[in-house]
Design an enzyme around this catalytic site. Structure first.
Site, PDB file in Angstrom:
ATOM      1  N   SER A 177      32.793  13.139  44.274  1.00 30.53           N
ATOM      2  CA  SER A 177      34.047  12.728  43.514  1.00 30.53           C
ATOM      3  C   SER A 177      35.346  12.670  44.398  1.00 30.53           C
ATOM      4  O   SER A 177      35.446  11.977  45.494  1.00 30.53           O
ATOM      5  CB  SER A 177      34.150  13.676  42.456  1.00 30.53           C
ATOM      6  OG  SER A 177      35.036  13.330  41.548  1.00 30.53           O
ATOM      7  N   ASP A 231      26.928   7.443  35.847  1.00 26.98           N
ATOM      8  CA  ASP A 231      28.632   8.220  36.060  1.00 26.98           C
ATOM      9  C   ASP A 231      29.535   7.141  35.514  1.00 26.98           C
ATOM     10  O   ASP A 231      29.392   5.999  35.648  1.00 26.98           O
ATOM     11  CB  ASP A 231      28.697   8.100  37.404  1.00 26.98           C
ATOM     12  CG  ASP A 231      30.031   8.937  37.909  1.00 26.98           C
ATOM     13  OD1 ASP A 231      30.790   9.487  37.037  1.00 26.98           O
ATOM     14  OD2 ASP A 231      30.384   8.862  38.970  1.00 26.98           O
ATOM     15  N   HIS A 284      27.522  11.754  37.472  1.00 32.36           N
ATOM     16  CA  HIS A 284      28.423  12.087  38.674  1.00 32.36           C
ATOM     17  C   HIS A 284      27.767  13.066  39.447  1.00 32.36           C
ATOM     18  O   HIS A 284      27.867  13.133  40.762  1.00 32.36           O
ATOM     19  CB  HIS A 284      29.689  12.456  37.834  1.00 32.36           C
ATOM     20  CG  HIS A 284      30.882  12.734  38.927  1.00 32.36           C
ATOM     21  ND1 HIS A 284      31.405  11.514  39.307  1.00 32.36           N
ATOM     22  CD2 HIS A 284      31.393  13.692  39.119  1.00 32.36           C
ATOM     23  CE1 HIS A 284      32.576  11.904  39.870  1.00 32.36           C
ATOM     24  NE2 HIS A 284      32.586  13.331  40.033  1.00 32.36           N
TER      25      HIS A 284
END
Length: 430
Positions: free
Chosen positions: A136, A352, A409
């Site tokens: 991320s 995601d 994610h």
């Protein structure tokens, strides 16, 4: 309970008033020396999410939140160094808010200092292959860290065997991610035409502010885009669109959102990683199971000072980087590919939303580097494990991109089999 798994920890002064915490898990692989196995340095996102907390206990460390052993922990095959970064995150802290990092370059410089101190404490790791993994916002930090570290190595200022930088579901081109939300949700049926238009309009407003160099405003508009998105899709999970979420009618959702500012929603999603509807939990951060465990169990087990309080500065970390949050770092990816021998890896979970695969593919395909055309013409191969299709890969030269099926994610947690394959391909161990 935790103390049997401490291995090595460190609290390092990376510059005046700024302390960074690291936690090394030695590999448990059967090998004469742990240094026979590579070192993975893991960076969490946010900015303000803890690697020693989230990365360690919720994604890939040896134990989960229930202190049960994790079968697919990365320490089975690798040494893993979790770093609470930027300063002010997790068990890292600053003595005054003025010492918080303001941009990605300063974050990278702090990480180089951290690694310099780590090698001084454990010099046997200087020659060990180093693979930097960032998830991320951690991916955004990882690429600039790798860039800064490479040049410090070249200039003879640090001895390190940097091999790879890997960006997982990464915030590399934030606007490409944000612009992908409306079409992605519409194509999956989470929003209708009206929802698509509303979300897309806010995303375009965010882009205009970014293009005009209004970086704080772009971050605010991005947060408002999140708020609109949550209002229309009734609480789809930002980290995996197939995760179960508590049902909330559009009317109830609107009431809940009314009591939360776009900023608080953004912080909840990016830093606290709430996986359920806004308003479903108390605003007291102590209700978060991870925070409670890190403060009540891990803190005393590690013998840390009472002056350090896990996560107490995370909100300030997120706020202070507001002017840098929406800035892309694609040019740094290009620089590493054009000017260094460092292997660059991108991986993306297909489920995601926050850093969606379509947004990632867009910036990857638009990169300007020496192998661009050859990469575009390279075959996209399937990844089959035990006769099951787990993902896809395309690679050329020092660059590779992996698509991970059945993952959002937190890809290493959602699909450990495919992530294990990627680890083997990247590090030659696993």
């Amino acid at each position: 309970m935790v103390s049997g798994n401490i291995n090595k920890i460190g609290d390092m002064l990376v510059r005046e008033g700024a302390h960074m915490f690291w936690w090394l898990h030695y590999t448990i692989a059967e090998t004469p020396n742990v240094t026979d196995r590579p070192l993975i340095l893991w960076l969490q996102g946010g900015p303000g999410s803890s690697s020693t907390g989230y990365g360690n206990f919720e994604i890939l460390g040896p134990y989960d939140l229930n202190m049960e052993k994790r079968d697919f922990t990365w320490i089975k095959t690798h040494n893993v160094l979790f770093v609470d970064n930027p300063v002010g995150t997790g068990f890292s802290y600053v003595e005054h808010i003025k010492y918080l990092t303001k941009d990605n370059k300063q974050i990278a410089e702090d990480l180089v200092e951290l690694l310099r101190g780590f090698y001084e404490a454990l010099p046997e790791f200087k020659s060990v292959p180093l693979h930097i993994f960032g998830e991320s916002y951690g991916g955004k930090m990882a690429i600039e860290f790798a860039h800064e570290l490479y040049h410090e190595i070249e200039n003879g200022n640090i001895e390190s065997n940097l091999v790879t930088v890997a960006m997982g579901d990464a915030w590399i081109s934030p606007i490409d991610s944000t612009l992908s939300w409306a079409p992605y949700l519409f194509q999956l049926g989470f929003v209708d035409e009206d929802g698509y238009e509303r979300i897309n309009n806010y995303a375009l407003r965010t882009k205009r502010a970014l293009d005009e160099g209004k970086y704080f405003q772009a971050t605010d508009l991005w947060a408002q885009t999140e708020e609109v998105l949550l209002g229309y899709n009734m609480g789809v999970d930002f980290y995996n669109v197939l995760y179960d979420t508590r049902f909330s009618s559009s009317e109830d959702n609107a009431k809940q959102l009314f009591h939360h500012s776009p900023h608080s929603i953004a912080y909840d999603v990016m830093v606290k990683r709430k996986r359920i509807n806004i308003g479903d939990e108390s605003d007291d951060e102590y209700t978060d199971p991870l925070t409670r465990m890190m403060r009540d169990e891990v803190h005393p087990a590690l013998g840390l000072s009472d002056d350090v309080k896990f996560g107490s500065q995370s909100s300030a970390v997120f706020d202070t980087l507001g002017g840098d949050f929406m800035k892309p770092v694609v040019s740094i990816v290009e620089h590493l590919l054009n000017n260094t021998s460092v292997k660059v890896v991108v991986y993306s979970g297909q489920l995601d939303l926050i850093c969606s695969t379509p947004g990632t593919v867009k910036w990857v395909n638009e990169m300007n580097w020496v192998g661009s055309k050859d990469y575009a013409n390279a075959p996209r191969d399937g990844i089959g494990i035990n006769n099951v299709l787990e993902g896809y890969v395309r690679k050329y030269g020092n660059f590779s991109m992996y698509w991970i099926n059945k993952a959002g994610h937190m890809a290493p947690f959602d699909n450990p089999r495919c992530m294990g394959y990627i680890l083997r391909q990247v590090t030659n161990f696993g």
